[in-house]
Motif scaffolding. Structure first.
Motif, short mmCIF file in Angstrom:
data_model
loop_
_atom_site.label_atom_id
_atom_site.label_comp_id
_atom_site.label_asym_id
_atom_site.label_seq_id
_atom_site.Cartn_x
_atom_site.Cartn_y
_atom_site.Cartn_z
N PHE A 253 0.77 -1.00 -0.06
CA PHE A 253 0.07 -0.03 0.05
C PHE A 253 0.82 1.42 0.11
O PHE A 253 1.95 1.37 0.82
CB PHE A 253 -0.83 -0.04 1.20
N GLY A 254 0.54 2.20 -0.87
CA GLY A 254 1.16 3.24 -1.05
C GLY A 254 2.52 3.11 -1.89
O GLY A 254 3.11 4.51 -2.11
N ALA A 255 2.69 2.33 -2.56
CA ALA A 255 3.56 2.22 -3.82
C ALA A 255 3.17 2.87 -4.75
O ALA A 255 2.13 3.18 -5.06
CB ALA A 255 3.80 0.59 -3.95
N GLN A 256 4.38 3.13 -5.62
CA GLN A 256 4.08 4.12 -6.82
C GLN A 256 4.26 3.25 -7.93
O GLN A 256 4.89 2.44 -8.19
CB GLN A 256 5.57 4.95 -7.05
N ASP A 257 3.48 3.75 -9.15
CA ASP A 257 3.26 3.11 -10.38
C ASP A 257 2.87 1.65 -10.04
O ASP A 257 3.32 0.83 -10.96
CB ASP A 257 4.57 3.23 -11.07
N ILE A 258 1.66 1.33 -9.34
CA ILE A 258 1.13 0.05 -9.16
C ILE A 258 0.46 -0.23 -10.55
O ILE A 258 -0.35 0.53 -11.18
CB ILE A 258 0.12 -0.12 -8.12
N LYS A 259 0.83 -1.38 -11.15
CA LYS A 259 0.29 -1.63 -12.56
C LYS A 259 -0.04 -3.20 -12.98
O LYS A 259 0.75 -4.02 -12.18
CB LYS A 259 1.49 -1.22 -13.37
N TRP A 260 -1.07 -3.28 -13.27
CA TRP A 260 -1.29 -4.79 -13.57
C TRP A 260 -0.67 -5.20 -15.14
O TRP A 260 -0.94 -4.51 -15.90
CB TRP A 260 -2.84 -5.31 -13.61
N GLU A 261 0.30 -6.34 -14.92
CA GLU A 261 1.08 -6.42 -16.30
C GLU A 261 0.18 -7.48 -17.07
O GLU A 261 0.17 -8.58 -17.12
CB GLU A 261 2.22 -7.17 -15.93
N LYS A 262 -0.99 -7.05 -17.64
CA LYS A 262 -2.04 -7.55 -18.41
C LYS A 262 -1.33 -8.40 -19.61
O LYS A 262 -1.84 -9.76 -19.72
CB LYS A 262 -2.62 -6.74 -19.20
N ALA A 263 -0.28 -8.12 -20.26
CA ALA A 263 0.50 -8.93 -21.43
C ALA A 263 0.90 -10.10 -20.82
O ALA A 263 0.94 -11.28 -21.19
CB ALA A 263 1.42 -8.05 -22.03
N ARG A 264 1.40 -9.82 -19.66
CA ARG A 264 2.14 -11.31 -18.72
C ARG A 264 1.25 -12.11 -18.36
O ARG A 264 1.55 -13.20 -18.70
CB ARG A 264 3.16 -10.81 -17.40
N THR A 265 0.12 -11.55 -17.98
CA THR A 265 -0.85 -12.35 -17.66
C THR A 265 -1.48 -13.31 -19.02
O THR A 265 -1.79 -14.34 -18.51
CB THR A 265 -2.02 -11.62 -16.82
N GLU A 266 -1.77 -12.75 -19.81
CA GLU A 266 -2.36 -13.11 -20.96
C GLU A 266 -1.20 -14.15 -21.63
O GLU A 266 -1.82 -15.41 -22.17
CB GLU A 266 -2.69 -12.19 -22.21
N ALA A 267 -0.24 -13.94 -21.57
CA ALA A 267 0.88 -14.84 -22.23
C ALA A 267 0.77 -16.22 -21.33
O ALA A 267 1.53 -17.23 -21.76
CB ALA A 267 2.08 -14.36 -22.26
#
Length: 497
Positions: A253-267
């Motif tokens: 919590f509070g981390a910067q630039d939290i992002k879901w890596e969608k391409a990695r998940t799809e692969a």
């Protein structure tokens, strides 16, 4: 009418008016002999001429000769032969004729059909068409089964892909309730128990054990942490919930630039995992953020054909190191000089100019003051504030009564801009002054702890944690402003240039 000795009717006897002889009419005819009149009691004459006075026989079948007497004609009429054409009205001949006709018709029709049947090439073509039709039906059936199987697999996969944004949003917003509800804690705990019993063979010394097991950090004979963890048993559902959620709150919590890596998940092709008696189709949702190291893996799963997707496993490859640093940091010996950094003060190893090259040289390195509390500055607000969003959020979190988690601490410590870093320090000192003035014990503890975690490398020799943190012990909490004045002194000594 008379009867003979056998009890049979003897027939009717007449006396001839011309010869006076007796004639028997209607007597039974012996089998195999020709019927005809005979004298009473006399033997039946042979086929020749009768006795004198009797009528002549009328031919081979005993009929009277033409022109005979009326009595003779009557006798002849009475003596009918025992064989001849069938009686009038019999249908036997008709039935026999019909049967013979039907048989003949069947034979004719069979011959016609056999002679007019399909040619061999037509039969082969017909069989080929039937085989092709049967093959198409079998293929259609298999295609339908494959389509149903794919649909059963795609349903949970599509559902879990929709949860990627939800996990990302919950982490960005620090929404612990939403994230906690996404976990199936029972399935997660069962999976861990299976992992320990199977893959680990019951051995709970693996790094993952620090997060998912009940256990202790191993210490040496002097009580110092050795850096290893010994698990005793896997956490149950409730213990796992508390441990994992505390970890996520502390380090995510509070981390910067939290992002879901969608391409990695799809692969990722996904896995099939058995938890208890249920087979789950699973796929990881990869999450990354600034300074996080390897992506964090939230494994979502659902039974085949179901859209009820939940988190059934969680993997953070950096969890062991983070928990070790927080719960059992390995202590350096004060008298050990680091050969890679000979400028480190052996009497104060936590203060490392090499790790913060923008700071000023350690005051008193050559000749430390006899008493670092001499000539401390008076209490006065500094009035600085950082501009970096992550640092501003950290300051506001403390201002609003919260405490900084490990992620916030890491952001401040890792800030490359030394001016931003010093401005953050000044803002925290100002918050500590407000907490002391308002006698807010919790705020005094949280703010002074954050200052110590982030800026202890500036501390003078002799200023240990007890001299810089408003801790709450058995004897209570200090109400002196001495700790504030020490932090002001350290702020003034911090030279970012």
């Amino acid at each position: 009418m008379e009867y003979d000795g056998t009890g049979l009717k003897a027939g009717v006897q007449f006396q001839c008016t011309q010869c006076g002889g007796m004639v028997q009419v209607g007597a039974p005819r012996a089998k195999g002999k020709t019927a005809g009149p005979r004298a009473a009691g006399g033997p039946r004459p042979a086929g020749g001429p009768r006795a004198a006075g009797g009528p002549a026989r009328g031919g081979a079948r005993g009929r009277p000769a033409a022109g005979g007497s009326p009595m003779g004609q009557m006798q002849a009429a009475q003596q009918k032969p025992g064989y001849g054409p069938p009686k009038k009205g019999s249908n036997a001949g008709v039935f026999v004729g019909i049967g013979v006709g039907v048989i003949a018709l069947v034979i004719v029709l069979a011959a016609v059909f056999m002679g007019s049947g399909p040619a061999p090439e037509d039969l082969a073509k017909q069989k080929a068409e039937e085989d092709h039709k049967r093959h198409k039906e079998e293929m259609a059936k298999k295609d339908a089964e494959v389509a149903a199987e794919n649909e059963a697999k795609l349903k949970p996969i599509n559902a879990l892909m929709q949860q990627g944004p939800s996990i990302e949003a919950a982490l960005r917003n620090g929404d612990a309730a939403t994230l906690e509800a996404l976990f199936d804690w029972n399935a997660y705990a069962s999976y861990n128990a299976n992992l320990i019993a199977g893959t680990w063979g019951g051995n709970m010394e693996y790094k993952e054990a620090a997060l998912i097991c009940v256990g202790d950090w191993v210490r040496d004979a002097d009580g110092a942490p050795t850096g290893s963890f010994m698990g005793k048993a896997a956490h149950g559902a409730d213990g796992l919930r508390q441990r994992v959620m505390e970890y996520i709150k502390e380090f995510y919590f509070g981390a910067q630039d939290i992002k879901w890596e969608k391409a990695r998940t799809e692969a990722h092709a996904g896995n099939s995992v058995t938890v208890g008696s249920t087979v789950y189709l699973t796929k990881p949702i990869y999450i990354s953020f600034k300074g996080s190291g390897p992506e964090k893996e939230f494994w979502l799963g659902a039974p085949k054909g179901s859209g009820d997707v939940r988190i059934v496993n969680f993997i953070d490859k950096g969890a062991f190191t983070k928990l070790q640093e927080k719960e059992a940091p390995r202590q350096r010996k004060v008298d050990d000089r680091d050969p890679r950094n000979p400028d480190r003060d052996p009497r104060n190893p936590d203060r490392d100019p090499a790790s913060d090259p923008g700071s000023d040289p350690i005051p008193g390195m050559e000749d430390p003051p006899a008493n670092p509390d001499d000539n401390l500055p008076n209490v006065a607000k500094i009035g600085t504030m950082p501009t970096e969003p992550a640092l501003v959020n950290a300051v506001n979190e403390l201002k609003n009564g919260g405490k900084l988690n490990a992620q916030r601490i890491s952001q401040i410590k890792g800030e490359p801009n030394k001016d931003e870093k010093k401005a953050t320090m000044g803002a925290l000192v100002d918050l500590l002054i407000d907490a002391v003035n308002s006698k807010d014990r919790t705020a005094k503890l949280n703010i002074s702890t954050a200052l110590h975690e982030c800026f202890k490398f500036l501390a003078y020799v002799g200023w240990e944690k007890e001299e810089l943190v408003y801790s709450i012990g058995f004897e209570g909490q200090s109400e002196s402003d001495i700790i504030v004045r020490r932090w002001i002194e350290l702020y003034n000594s911090y030279k970012p240039e």
